[in-house]
Design a protein around this motif. Structure first.
Motif, PDB file in Angstrom:
ATOM      1  N   MET A   1       0.841  -1.169   0.000  1.00  0.00           N
ATOM      2  CA  MET A   1       0.000   0.000   0.000  1.00  0.00           C
ATOM      3  C   MET A   1       0.898   1.248   0.000  1.00  0.00           C
ATOM      4  O   MET A   1       1.981   1.229   0.558  1.00  0.00           O
ATOM      5  CB  MET A   1      -0.917   0.003   1.216  1.00  0.00           C
ATOM      6  N   SER A   2       0.432   2.310  -0.604  1.00  0.00           N
ATOM      7  CA  SER A   2       1.195   3.555  -0.631  1.00  0.00           C
ATOM      8  C   SER A   2       0.284   4.715  -0.234  1.00  0.00           C
ATOM      9  O   SER A   2      -0.922   4.541  -0.055  1.00  0.00           O
ATOM     10  CB  SER A   2       1.789   3.791  -2.018  1.00  0.00           C
ATOM     11  N   PHE A   3       0.885   5.879  -0.097  1.00  0.00           N
ATOM     12  CA  PHE A   3       0.154   7.090   0.278  1.00  0.00           C
ATOM     13  C   PHE A   3       0.476   8.167  -0.744  1.00  0.00           C
ATOM     14  O   PHE A   3       1.640   8.356  -1.112  1.00  0.00           O
ATOM     15  CB  PHE A   3       0.574   7.547   1.678  1.00  0.00           C
ATOM     16  N   ILE A   4      -0.555   8.865  -1.223  1.00  0.00           N
ATOM     17  CA  ILE A   4      -0.364   9.946  -2.179  1.00  0.00           C
ATOM     18  C   ILE A   4      -0.767  11.258  -1.518  1.00  0.00           C
ATOM     19  O   ILE A   4      -1.898  11.408  -1.054  1.00  0.00           O
ATOM     20  CB  ILE A   4      -1.183   9.726  -3.467  1.00  0.00           C
ATOM     21  N   ALA A   5       0.187  12.171  -1.444  1.00  0.00           N
ATOM     22  CA  ALA A   5      -0.042  13.503  -0.881  1.00  0.00           C
ATOM     23  C   ALA A   5      -0.203  14.483  -2.036  1.00  0.00           C
ATOM     24  O   ALA A   5       0.669  14.575  -2.899  1.00  0.00           O
ATOM     25  CB  ALA A   5       1.127  13.910   0.004  1.00  0.00           C
ATOM     26  N   MET A   6      -1.332  15.186  -2.048  1.00  0.00           N
ATOM     27  CA  MET A   6      -1.630  16.103  -3.150  1.00  0.00           C
ATOM     28  C   MET A   6      -1.913  17.499  -2.601  1.00  0.00           C
ATOM     29  O   MET A   6      -2.518  17.643  -1.551  1.00  0.00           O
ATOM     30  CB  MET A   6      -2.875  15.620  -3.908  1.00  0.00           C
ATOM     31  N   ASN A   7      -1.470  18.497  -3.334  1.00  0.00           N
ATOM     32  CA  ASN A   7      -1.825  19.881  -3.042  1.00  0.00           C
ATOM     33  C   ASN A   7      -2.369  20.505  -4.313  1.00  0.00           C
ATOM     34  O   ASN A   7      -1.804  20.311  -5.393  1.00  0.00           O
ATOM     35  CB  ASN A   7      -0.612  20.689  -2.567  1.00  0.00           C
ATOM     36  N   ARG A   8      -3.445  21.263  -4.175  1.00  0.00           N
ATOM     37  CA  ARG A   8      -4.004  22.013  -5.306  1.00  0.00           C
ATOM     38  C   ARG A   8      -3.642  23.476  -5.112  1.00  0.00           C
ATOM     39  O   ARG A   8      -3.745  24.002  -4.003  1.00  0.00           O
ATOM     40  CB  ARG A   8      -5.525  21.879  -5.353  1.00  0.00           C
ATOM     41  N   PHE A   9      -3.228  24.103  -6.197  1.00  0.00           N
ATOM     42  CA  PHE A   9      -2.816  25.508  -6.170  1.00  0.00           C
ATOM     43  C   PHE A   9      -3.610  26.284  -7.208  1.00  0.00           C
ATOM     44  O   PHE A   9      -3.745  25.837  -8.346  1.00  0.00           O
ATOM     45  CB  PHE A   9      -1.326  25.640  -6.529  1.00  0.00           C
ATOM     46  N   ARG A  10      -4.103  27.435  -6.832  1.00  0.00           N
ATOM     47  CA  ARG A  10      -4.722  28.346  -7.794  1.00  0.00           C
ATOM     48  C   ARG A  10      -3.686  29.425  -8.103  1.00  0.00           C
ATOM     49  O   ARG A  10      -3.247  30.150  -7.217  1.00  0.00           O
ATOM     50  CB  ARG A  10      -5.999  28.953  -7.219  1.00  0.00           C
ATOM     51  N   VAL A  11      -3.290  29.491  -9.374  1.00  0.00           N
ATOM     52  CA  VAL A  11      -2.232  30.401  -9.801  1.00  0.00           C
ATOM     53  C   VAL A  11      -2.852  31.562 -10.572  1.00  0.00           C
ATOM     54  O   VAL A  11      -3.709  31.353 -11.440  1.00  0.00           O
ATOM     55  CB  VAL A  11      -1.187  29.644 -10.651  1.00  0.00           C
ATOM     56  N   ALA A  12      -2.402  32.759 -10.244  1.00  0.00           N
ATOM     57  CA  ALA A  12      -2.939  33.965 -10.870  1.00  0.00           C
ATOM     58  C   ALA A  12      -2.693  33.954 -12.378  1.00  0.00           C
ATOM     59  O   ALA A  12      -1.639  33.496 -12.833  1.00  0.00           O
ATOM     60  CB  ALA A  12      -2.302  35.207 -10.242  1.00  0.00           C
ATOM     61  N   PRO A  13      -3.656  34.457 -13.149  1.00  0.00           N
ATOM     62  CA  PRO A  13      -3.484  34.514 -14.609  1.00  0.00           C
ATOM     63  C   PRO A  13      -2.208  35.268 -14.979  1.00  0.00           C
ATOM     64  O   PRO A  13      -1.891  36.311 -14.395  1.00  0.00           O
ATOM     65  CB  PRO A  13      -4.713  35.281 -15.085  1.00  0.00           C
ATOM     66  N   TYR A  48      -3.196  24.038 -10.593  1.00  0.00           N
ATOM     67  CA  TYR A  48      -2.046  23.137 -10.581  1.00  0.00           C
ATOM     68  C   TYR A  48      -2.243  22.161  -9.427  1.00  0.00           C
ATOM     69  O   TYR A  48      -2.934  22.463  -8.456  1.00  0.00           O
ATOM     70  CB  TYR A  48      -0.740  23.900 -10.345  1.00  0.00           C
ATOM     71  N   SER A  49      -1.606  21.002  -9.538  1.00  0.00           N
ATOM     72  CA  SER A  49      -1.643  20.025  -8.465  1.00  0.00           C
ATOM     73  C   SER A  49      -0.272  19.370  -8.338  1.00  0.00           C
ATOM     74  O   SER A  49       0.357  19.047  -9.341  1.00  0.00           O
ATOM     75  CB  SER A  49      -2.704  18.956  -8.765  1.00  0.00           C
ATOM     76  N   SER A  50       0.175  19.216  -7.114  1.00  0.00           N
ATOM     77  CA  SER A  50       1.404  18.463  -6.869  1.00  0.00           C
ATOM     78  C   SER A  50       1.010  17.109  -6.292  1.00  0.00           C
ATOM     79  O   SER A  50       0.058  17.009  -5.510  1.00  0.00           O
ATOM     80  CB  SER A  50       2.329  19.206  -5.903  1.00  0.00           C
ATOM     81  N   HIS A  51       1.718  16.065  -6.708  1.00  0.00           N
ATOM     82  CA  HIS A  51       1.475  14.709  -6.226  1.00  0.00           C
ATOM     83  C   HIS A  51       2.799  14.121  -5.774  1.00  0.00           C
ATOM     84  O   HIS A  51       3.730  14.033  -6.570  1.00  0.00           O
ATOM     85  CB  HIS A  51       0.942  13.816  -7.346  1.00  0.00           C
ATOM     86  N   ALA A  52       2.874  13.729  -4.533  1.00  0.00           N
ATOM     87  CA  ALA A  52       4.047  13.014  -4.029  1.00  0.00           C
ATOM     88  C   ALA A  52       3.582  11.634  -3.594  1.00  0.00           C
ATOM     89  O   ALA A  52       2.603  11.503  -2.854  1.00  0.00           O
ATOM     90  CB  ALA A  52       4.687  13.757  -2.867  1.00  0.00           C
ATOM     91  N   ILE A  53       4.265  10.618  -4.074  1.00  0.00           N
ATOM     92  CA  ILE A  53       3.908   9.249  -3.729  1.00  0.00           C
ATOM     93  C   ILE A  53       4.920   8.740  -2.707  1.00  0.00           C
ATOM     94  O   ILE A  53       6.136   8.835  -2.911  1.00  0.00           O
ATOM     95  CB  ILE A  53       3.873   8.351  -4.978  1.00  0.00           C
ATOM     96  N   TRP A  54       4.386   8.183  -1.629  1.00  0.00           N
ATOM     97  CA  TRP A  54       5.180   7.686  -0.503  1.00  0.00           C
ATOM     98  C   TRP A  54       4.863   6.218  -0.260  1.00  0.00           C
ATOM     99  O   TRP A  54       3.766   5.753  -0.593  1.00  0.00           O
ATOM    100  CB  TRP A  54       4.840   8.484   0.759  1.00  0.00           C
ATOM    101  N   ASP A  55       5.783   5.508   0.361  1.00  0.00           N
ATOM    102  CA  ASP A  55       5.532   4.115   0.726  1.00  0.00           C
ATOM    103  C   ASP A  55       4.379   4.003   1.721  1.00  0.00           C
ATOM    104  O   ASP A  55       3.623   3.038   1.694  1.00  0.00           O
ATOM    105  CB  ASP A  55       6.775   3.467   1.328  1.00  0.00           C
ATOM    106  N   SER A  56       4.252   5.003   2.610  1.00  0.00           N
ATOM    107  CA  SER A  56       3.213   4.945   3.642  1.00  0.00           C
ATOM    108  C   SER A  56       2.864   6.340   4.133  1.00  0.00           C
ATOM    109  O   SER A  56       3.619   7.288   3.929  1.00  0.00           O
ATOM    110  CB  SER A  56       3.701   4.110   4.831  1.00  0.00           C
TER     111      SER A  56
END
Length: 106
Positions: free
Chosen positions: A1-13, A53-61
């Motif tokens: 099993m793994s863990f996915i940490a995501m952040n959503r960012f709203r970036v100015a035009p 935008y979205s950042s995704h980091a995949i971790w073992d746990s």
């Protein structure tokens, strides 16, 4: 099993290139952490007055991710994060979402 940490960012035009440069030139130090697997920065659609935008980091746990959030490496990587809002690159704060993997196909 793994863990996915995501952040959503709203970036100015008009600030998309600035936002991407910040990410490309920062020292993340993720590779120093136990359990880190992969990082991706994704550019999404334009919304009303922002680009998503979205950042995704995949971790073992989840435990490995939580250790990252308490580490010196995390503090170093996020030292100037608030400046992106005050300089008008981002609109608001990032929105965090964390997910446990329940199925994975390759």
């Amino acid at each position: 099993m793994s863990f996915i940490a995501m952040n959503r960012f709203r970036v100015a035009p008009g600030r998309e290139e600035d936002f991407e440069t910040i990410w490309k030139t920062r020292e993340s130090r993720l590779k120093e952490m136990t359990g880190f697997r992969e990082f991706r920065l994704l550019k999404g659609p334009e919304g009303e007055g922002y680009t998503l935008y979205s950042s995704h980091a995949i971790w073992d746990s989840r435990a490995d991710f939580e250790a990252w959030t308490k580490s010196e490496q995390f503090r170093d990587a996020h030292r100037n994060a608030g400046r992106n809002r005050t300089e008008g690159v981002m609109i608001g704060r990032p929105e965090f979402e964390g997910f446990e993997t329940v199925m994975h196909e390759v």
